[in-house]
Design a protein around this motif. Structure first.
Motif, PDB file in Angstrom:
ATOM      1  N   PHE A  75      71.260  63.630  97.329  1.00 55.11           N
ATOM      2  CA  PHE A  75      71.237  64.188  96.074  1.00 55.11           C
ATOM      3  C   PHE A  75      72.619  64.455  95.497  1.00 55.11           C
ATOM      4  CE2 PHE A  75      70.228  67.732  98.353  1.00 55.11           C
ATOM      5  CZ  PHE A  75      70.927  68.583  97.813  1.00 55.11           C
ATOM      6  N   PRO A  76      73.007  64.518  94.249  1.00 53.39           N
ATOM      7  CA  PRO A  76      74.444  64.410  93.653  1.00 53.39           C
ATOM      8  C   PRO A  76      74.605  66.118  93.452  1.00 53.39           C
ATOM      9  CG  PRO A  76      73.058  64.007  91.810  1.00 53.39           C
ATOM     10  CD  PRO A  76      72.246  63.784  93.074  1.00 53.39           C
ATOM     11  N   THR A  77      75.849  66.575  93.979  1.00 56.21           N
ATOM     12  CA  THR A  77      76.399  67.987  93.614  1.00 56.21           C
ATOM     13  C   THR A  77      77.748  67.720  92.712  1.00 56.21           C
ATOM     14  OG1 THR A  77      77.931  68.373  95.398  1.00 56.21           O
ATOM     15  CG2 THR A  77      75.595  68.631  95.841  1.00 56.21           C
ATOM     16  N   GLU A  78      78.226  68.734  92.176  1.00 50.43           N
ATOM     17  CA  GLU A  78      79.495  68.564  91.712  1.00 50.43           C
ATOM     18  C   GLU A  78      80.703  68.024  92.436  1.00 50.43           C
ATOM     19  OE1 GLU A  78      79.193  72.816  92.811  1.00 50.43           O
ATOM     20  OE2 GLU A  78      78.008  71.169  92.393  1.00 50.43           O
ATOM     21  N   THR A  79      80.664  68.204  93.871  1.00 51.11           N
ATOM     22  CA  THR A  79      81.681  67.807  94.784  1.00 51.11           C
ATOM     23  C   THR A  79      81.473  66.434  95.394  1.00 51.11           C
ATOM     24  OG1 THR A  79      80.499  68.738  96.756  1.00 51.11           O
ATOM     25  CG2 THR A  79      81.949  70.274  95.545  1.00 51.11           C
ATOM     26  N   VAL A  80      80.254  66.250  96.052  1.00 53.86           N
ATOM     27  CA  VAL A  80      79.983  64.842  96.363  1.00 53.86           C
ATOM     28  C   VAL A  80      78.407  64.970  96.616  1.00 53.86           C
ATOM     29  CG1 VAL A  80      82.215  64.469  97.954  1.00 53.86           C
ATOM     30  CG2 VAL A  80      80.236  65.379  99.023  1.00 53.86           C
ATOM     31  N   TYR A  81      77.967  63.613  96.976  1.00 52.65           N
ATOM     32  CA  TYR A  81      76.511  63.486  97.347  1.00 52.65           C
ATOM     33  C   TYR A  81      76.272  64.228  98.552  1.00 52.65           C
ATOM     34  CZ  TYR A  81      75.035  60.579  93.506  1.00 52.65           C
ATOM     35  OH  TYR A  81      74.502  60.205  91.985  1.00 52.65           O
ATOM     36  N   GLY A  82      75.178  65.049  98.547  1.00 51.28           N
ATOM     37  CA  GLY A  82      74.797  65.571  99.788  1.00 51.28           C
ATOM     38  C   GLY A  82      73.397  65.151 100.482  1.00 51.28           C
ATOM     39  N   LEU A  83      73.345  65.074 101.818  1.00 51.09           N
ATOM     40  CA  LEU A  83      72.258  64.623 102.446  1.00 51.09           C
ATOM     41  C   LEU A  83      71.035  66.004 102.771  1.00 51.09           C
ATOM     42  CD1 LEU A  83      70.100  62.487 103.670  1.00 51.09           C
ATOM     43  CD2 LEU A  83      71.585  62.658 105.696  1.00 51.09           C
ATOM     44  N   GLY A  84      70.161  66.133 101.870  1.00 50.70           N
ATOM     45  CA  GLY A  84      69.497  67.401 101.974  1.00 50.70           C
ATOM     46  C   GLY A  84      68.169  67.245 103.004  1.00 50.70           C
ATOM     47  N   ALA A  85      68.043  68.486 103.599  1.00 49.27           N
ATOM     48  CA  ALA A  85      66.707  68.660 104.511  1.00 49.27           C
ATOM     49  C   ALA A  85      66.289  70.373 104.307  1.00 49.27           C
ATOM     50  CB  ALA A  85      66.921  68.295 105.987  1.00 49.27           C
ATOM     51  N   ASN A  86      65.204  70.564 104.646  1.00 51.94           N
ATOM     52  CA  ASN A  86      64.933  71.973 104.683  1.00 51.94           C
ATOM     53  C   ASN A  86      65.776  72.681 105.792  1.00 51.94           C
ATOM     54  OD1 ASN A  86      63.620  74.759 105.306  1.00 51.94           O
ATOM     55  ND2 ASN A  86      61.559  73.631 105.276  1.00 51.94           N
ATOM     56  N   GLY A  87      66.653  73.665 105.395  1.00 51.18           N
ATOM     57  CA  GLY A  87      67.450  74.261 106.296  1.00 51.18           C
ATOM     58  C   GLY A  87      66.926  75.295 107.277  1.00 51.18           C
ATOM     59  N   LEU A  88      65.870  75.633 106.983  1.00 48.26           N
ATOM     60  CA  LEU A  88      65.354  76.638 107.855  1.00 48.26           C
ATOM     61  C   LEU A  88      64.007  75.974 108.797  1.00 48.26           C
ATOM     62  CD1 LEU A  88      64.019  79.475 105.027  1.00 48.26           C
ATOM     63  CD2 LEU A  88      66.437  78.986 106.355  1.00 48.26           C
ATOM     64  N   ASP A  89      63.929  74.740 108.791  1.00 47.99           N
ATOM     65  CA  ASP A  89      63.366  73.731 109.552  1.00 47.99           C
ATOM     66  C   ASP A  89      64.259  73.066 110.677  1.00 47.99           C
ATOM     67  OD1 ASP A  89      61.927  71.887 110.757  1.00 47.99           O
ATOM     68  OD2 ASP A  89      60.572  71.252 109.052  1.00 47.99           O
ATOM     69  N   SER A  90      63.956  73.582 111.852  1.00 46.81           N
ATOM     70  CA  SER A  90      65.032  72.971 112.938  1.00 46.81           C
ATOM     71  C   SER A  90      64.711  71.638 113.046  1.00 46.81           C
ATOM     72  CB  SER A  90      64.790  73.774 114.246  1.00 46.81           C
ATOM     73  OG  SER A  90      63.564  73.464 114.720  1.00 46.81           O
ATOM     74  N   GLU A  91      63.513  70.891 112.874  1.00 47.16           N
ATOM     75  CA  GLU A  91      63.305  69.675 113.020  1.00 47.16           C
ATOM     76  C   GLU A  91      63.902  68.704 111.770  1.00 47.16           C
ATOM     77  OE1 GLU A  91      59.306  68.722 113.954  1.00 47.16           O
ATOM     78  OE2 GLU A  91      59.386  69.747 115.782  1.00 47.16           O
ATOM     79  N   ALA A  92      64.005  69.320 110.924  1.00 47.99           N
ATOM     80  CA  ALA A  92      64.396  68.711 109.718  1.00 47.99           C
ATOM     81  C   ALA A  92      65.811  68.764 109.677  1.00 47.99           C
ATOM     82  CB  ALA A  92      63.936  69.455 108.402  1.00 47.99           C
ATOM     83  N   SER A  93      66.578  69.794 109.930  1.00 45.20           N
ATOM     84  CA  SER A  93      68.061  69.840 110.220  1.00 45.20           C
ATOM     85  C   SER A  93      68.406  68.749 111.503  1.00 45.20           C
ATOM     86  CB  SER A  93      68.373  71.214 110.802  1.00 45.20           C
ATOM     87  OG  SER A  93      68.518  71.984 109.516  1.00 45.20           O
ATOM     88  N   SER A  94      67.789  68.805 112.441  1.00 47.47           N
ATOM     89  CA  SER A  94      67.934  67.778 113.367  1.00 47.47           C
ATOM     90  C   SER A  94      67.969  66.448 112.810  1.00 47.47           C
ATOM     91  CB  SER A  94      67.205  67.702 114.685  1.00 47.47           C
ATOM     92  OG  SER A  94      67.107  68.973 115.251  1.00 47.47           O
ATOM     93  N   ARG A  95      67.148  66.018 111.758  1.00 50.38           N
ATOM     94  CA  ARG A  95      66.857  64.501 111.363  1.00 50.38           C
ATOM     95  C   ARG A  95      68.293  64.301 110.722  1.00 50.38           C
ATOM     96  NH1 ARG A  95      61.422  66.316 109.788  1.00 50.38           N
ATOM     97  NH2 ARG A  95      60.247  65.678 111.353  1.00 50.38           N
ATOM     98  N   ILE A  96      68.962  65.509 110.039  1.00 47.96           N
ATOM     99  CA  ILE A  96      70.195  64.919 109.356  1.00 47.96           C
ATOM    100  C   ILE A  96      71.084  64.367 110.327  1.00 47.96           C
ATOM    101  CG2 ILE A  96      72.200  66.107 108.158  1.00 47.96           C
ATOM    102  CD1 ILE A  96      70.491  68.104 106.775  1.00 47.96           C
TER     103      ILE A  96
END
Length: 357
Positions: free
Chosen positions: A33-54
């Motif tokens: 998704f877009p931010t004011e800086t660059v596009y970010g690749l988001g995942a649930n930051g409190l989910d260790s498996e989701a962060s690993s997918r990033i």
């Protein structure tokens, strides 16, 4: 995996699309998704498996920390074990906005999100689409730049798809971003505030508010191979196109002359060369490929277009890129930080060293 592309106009929010992106994130999926800086690749930051997918989707080293994105100060307190007065002053002035702060983390934040560190990087973006998606997800969103690791960061949804199509669940196209460089990162977890990555919020802006701040050595030079990165962009080669980049340091006149000589040598060697230049100097170069990054008198224009220009060289299939330098303003320091990392610190100091062939 089929990547779904949705378009959202920040002036006319598509609530159904926002809610869908939030559901994907809350369910452990990946959304760019877009931010004011660059596009970010988001995942649930409190989910260790989701962060690993990033890390898996980007091909990112697992010791390179991620940044958690929030939408309110209330969301910060469960994440940070200590919030010094300095951080509160910075947040009051620069949040929401392109500033990331590093705190000592709580147990709520998994080490998969922090790259194994006991600190956590947190930012409150100002982009309306980013904020709406984070609120819809209902959790802090870990979101590094939405590109393949080491590539130029994405400032358009097209850039995200070039790198990550088929690797992520959804890409939200919110148009071209406004700033074009990643957020400034300042570590407030120690005794003294330390800038770990320069950005749109400059050292001068920070110092005017909180007094003297230190610059981490990795900001101005190549970090050692054994250095563990304390923030994104500190250790590894970043922001790089496929062709080898060389940055020329010196006065505009010296740089133009040195790049012209380098172009002649490249041509003699049968190489297709590209030049990254400014509006002020573009007419002086006879090059197979020229890309203008903006005006030297308007560093914001250079910051906004830098990554798009670097990616454009890939489409031109050049063998090498010769770049001017941009050190004439506080923001120029952030631009140079990105260029030098893109070049792997390959530089020519005009008047001291012969240009490469």
């Amino acid at each position: 995996m089929i990547t779904k592309l949705v378009r959202i106009d920040e002036l006319h929010m598509d609530e159904a699309a926002i809610c869908e992106a939030g559901r994907v994130l809350a369910g452990g999926g990946l959304v760019a998704f877009p931010t004011e800086t660059v596009y970010g690749l988001g995942a649930n930051g409190l989910d260790s498996e989701a962060s690993s997918r990033i890390y898996e989707a980007k091909g990112r080293p697992s010791d390179n920390p991620l940044i958690l994105h929030i939408t309110s100060m209330e969301e910060l307190y469960p994440l940070a074990a200590e919030i010094p007065k300095t951080a509160l002053a910075l947040a009051e002035t620069f949040w929401p906005g392109p500033l990331t702060m590093i705190f000592k983390k709580t147990e709520l934040v998994p080490h998969e999100t922090t790259g194994g560190l006991d600190t956590v990087a947190v930012r409150m973006p100002s982009h309306p689409v980013a904020r709406a998606i984070i609120r819809a997800a209902g959790v802090p969103i870990a979101a590094p730049s939405a590109n393949a690791s080491g590539r130029p960061s994405p400032t358009k949804a097209l850039h995200v798809l070039e790198d990550l199509d088929g690797r992520v669940d959804m890409v939200v196209d919110g148009g071209t971003v406004g700033i074009g460089l990643e957020s400034t990162i300042i570590d407030v977890s120690g005794k003294k505030p330390v800038i770990l990555r320069p950005g749109y919020i400059t050292e001068e802006m920070l110092a005017s508010l909180i007094g003297t701040v230190e610059l981490d050595p990795a900001v101005t030079g190549r970090p050692g191979a054994d250095v563990r990165p304390r923030a994104p962009g500190m250790k590894y080669r970043h922001y790089a196109p496929k062709a080898e980049v060389t940055v020329f340091l010196g006065s505009p006149t010296e740089v133009c002359a040195a790049i012209e000589e380098a172009l002649r040598k490249a041509s003699s060697a049968g190489k297709r060369a590209g030049v990254l230049c400014t509006e002020e100097s573009e007419r002086f170069y006879e090059a197979p490929v020229k890309k203008c990054a903006g005006s030297r008198n308007e560093p914001e224009s250079v910051a906004r277009s830098l990554y798009d220009v670097l990616r454009a060289f890939d489409r031109e299939q050049v063998d090498c890129i010769f770049s001017e330098s941009f050190e004439e303003s506080p923001l120029g320091g952030a631009i140079m930080n990105r260029l030098l990392k893109a070049a792997g610190y390959r530089v020519v100091r005009c008047g001291e060293t012969s240009p490469p062939g």
